[in-house]
Design a protein around this motif. Structure first.
Motif, PDB file in Angstrom:
ATOM      1  N   LYS A  63      -1.160 -14.002  -7.717  1.00 57.78           N
ATOM      2  CA  LYS A  63      -1.092 -13.046  -8.717  1.00 57.78           C
ATOM      3  C   LYS A  63      -0.600 -11.558  -8.138  1.00 57.78           C
ATOM      4  O   LYS A  63      -1.304 -11.293  -7.119  1.00 57.78           O
ATOM      5  N   ILE A 105      -1.767  -7.861  -8.212  1.00 56.52           N
ATOM      6  CA  ILE A 105      -2.638  -6.975  -8.614  1.00 56.52           C
ATOM      7  C   ILE A 105      -2.380  -5.655  -8.827  1.00 56.52           C
ATOM      8  O   ILE A 105      -2.793  -5.134  -9.906  1.00 56.52           O
ATOM      9  N   THR A 113       0.322  -5.339  -4.129  1.00 49.16           N
ATOM     10  CA  THR A 113      -0.988  -6.034  -3.597  1.00 49.16           C
ATOM     11  C   THR A 113      -0.866  -7.445  -4.351  1.00 49.16           C
ATOM     12  O   THR A 113      -0.975  -7.454  -5.578  1.00 49.16           O
ATOM     13  N   TYR A 114      -1.190  -8.497  -3.586  1.00 48.66           N
ATOM     14  CA  TYR A 114      -1.147  -9.798  -4.021  1.00 48.66           C
ATOM     15  C   TYR A 114      -2.315 -10.266  -3.942  1.00 48.66           C
ATOM     16  O   TYR A 114      -3.191  -9.953  -2.977  1.00 48.66           O
ATOM     17  N   SER A 115      -2.636 -11.495  -4.633  1.00 48.09           N
ATOM     18  CA  SER A 115      -4.174 -11.977  -4.527  1.00 48.09           C
ATOM     19  C   SER A 115      -3.901 -13.477  -4.683  1.00 48.09           C
ATOM     20  O   SER A 115      -2.857 -13.962  -5.623  1.00 48.09           O
ATOM     21  N   THR A 151      -6.249 -17.348  -4.720  1.00 49.60           N
ATOM     22  CA  THR A 151      -7.563 -18.012  -4.646  1.00 49.60           C
ATOM     23  C   THR A 151      -7.411 -19.677  -4.534  1.00 49.60           C
ATOM     24  O   THR A 151      -6.416 -20.043  -5.035  1.00 49.60           O
ATOM     25  N   GLU A 168     -10.866 -16.280  -2.121  1.00 49.38           N
ATOM     26  CA  GLU A 168      -9.942 -15.171  -2.405  1.00 49.38           C
ATOM     27  C   GLU A 168      -9.218 -14.465  -1.294  1.00 49.38           C
ATOM     28  O   GLU A 168      -9.960 -13.917  -0.303  1.00 49.38           O
ATOM     29  N   THR A 169      -8.052 -14.224  -1.114  1.00 47.76           N
ATOM     30  CA  THR A 169      -7.453 -13.170  -0.199  1.00 47.76           C
ATOM     31  C   THR A 169      -6.444 -12.511  -1.050  1.00 47.76           C
ATOM     32  O   THR A 169      -6.018 -12.728  -1.763  1.00 47.76           O
ATOM     33  N   GLN A 170      -6.664 -11.344  -0.407  1.00 43.66           N
ATOM     34  CA  GLN A 170      -5.313 -10.234  -0.856  1.00 43.66           C
ATOM     35  C   GLN A 170      -4.614  -9.803   0.431  1.00 43.66           C
ATOM     36  O   GLN A 170      -5.219  -9.528   1.395  1.00 43.66           O
ATOM     37  N   THR A 223      -1.523  -6.416   0.793  1.00 41.94           N
ATOM     38  CA  THR A 223      -0.874  -5.530   0.202  1.00 41.94           C
ATOM     39  C   THR A 223       0.566  -5.015   1.442  1.00 41.94           C
ATOM     40  O   THR A 223       0.307  -5.211   2.524  1.00 41.94           O
TER      41      THR A 223
END
Length: 139
Positions: free
Chosen positions: A29, A31, A46-48, A50, A56-58, A60
Motif C-alpha cells: 500500500k 501510505i 512511503t510504502y507499507s 503486512t 507490518e513494515t514501511q 520511504t
C-alpha cells in the motif's frame, strides 16, 4: 531520479517478499506520495506491507525531479554570431560623464606582482648549474 515532466508510477519496480508468505507485492500500500514530476525538487513515497502474521513494515524512498530544460537562444541568422553588448555606464555628474569608461575587453586587470626578480634568479641558477656540469665534463 526523474527528468522534468517524466511520468511517475510509484508501483513500478516495487516488490515485497516474506520468508514464510513468499511474494507480498500485491499487498503493498502507498501510505504517502508527494511526487510532482512538473516541479523540480525532492519528494518522498512511503510504502507499507503486512504479512499473514500481521507484521507490518514501511519504507520511504526519495525521488528527485530534475529542473525543467531550457531551450538555447538561437540567432535568427545562424551565420551571424550573437554578441552581447554591455549596458552603457550611467554617470550622475555631467562633468564626470565626459570621461569614458575603460573597455573591459581591451584592458586586462592588473593582478599579481610585476617584479621579475624570481625569474632572473631562477634562470641564473640554471645557467650556473649548466656551467658547472659543462666544466665537470671537460675535466
Amino acid at each position: 531520479t526523474l527528468a522534468y515532466g517524466q511520468a511517475f508510477d510509484p508501483m513500478a519496480g516495487v516488490t515485497a517478499e516474506d520468508f514464510e508468505d513468499g511474494d507480498l507485492t500485491g499487498s503493498i500500500k502507498i501510505i504517502s506520495n508527494d511526487v510532482n514530476p512538473l516541479q523540480a525538487g525532492i519528494y518522498h513515497v512511503t510504502y507499507s506491507v503486512t504479512d499473514a502474521d500481521g507484521n507490518e513494515t514501511q519504507i520511504t524512498i526519495t525521488v528527485l525531479v530534475g529542473a525543467q530544460p531550457v531551450d538555447p537562444a538561437i540567432p535568427a541568422d545562424p551565420e551571424t554570431p550573437m554578441h552581447v553588448t554591455p549596458a552603457p555606464v550611467q554617470m550622475a555628474d555631467p562633468i564626470v560623464s565626459s570621461v569614458s569608461a575603460p573597455d573591459p575587453v581591451r584592458e586586462l586587470p592588473k593582478t599579481g606582482d610585476t617584479d621579475n626578480t624570481a625569474q632572473v634568479i631562477t634562470i641564473g641558477g640554471l645557467l650556473a648549474m649548466l656551467g658547472a656540469l659543462f666544466l665537470r665534463r671537460k675535466k
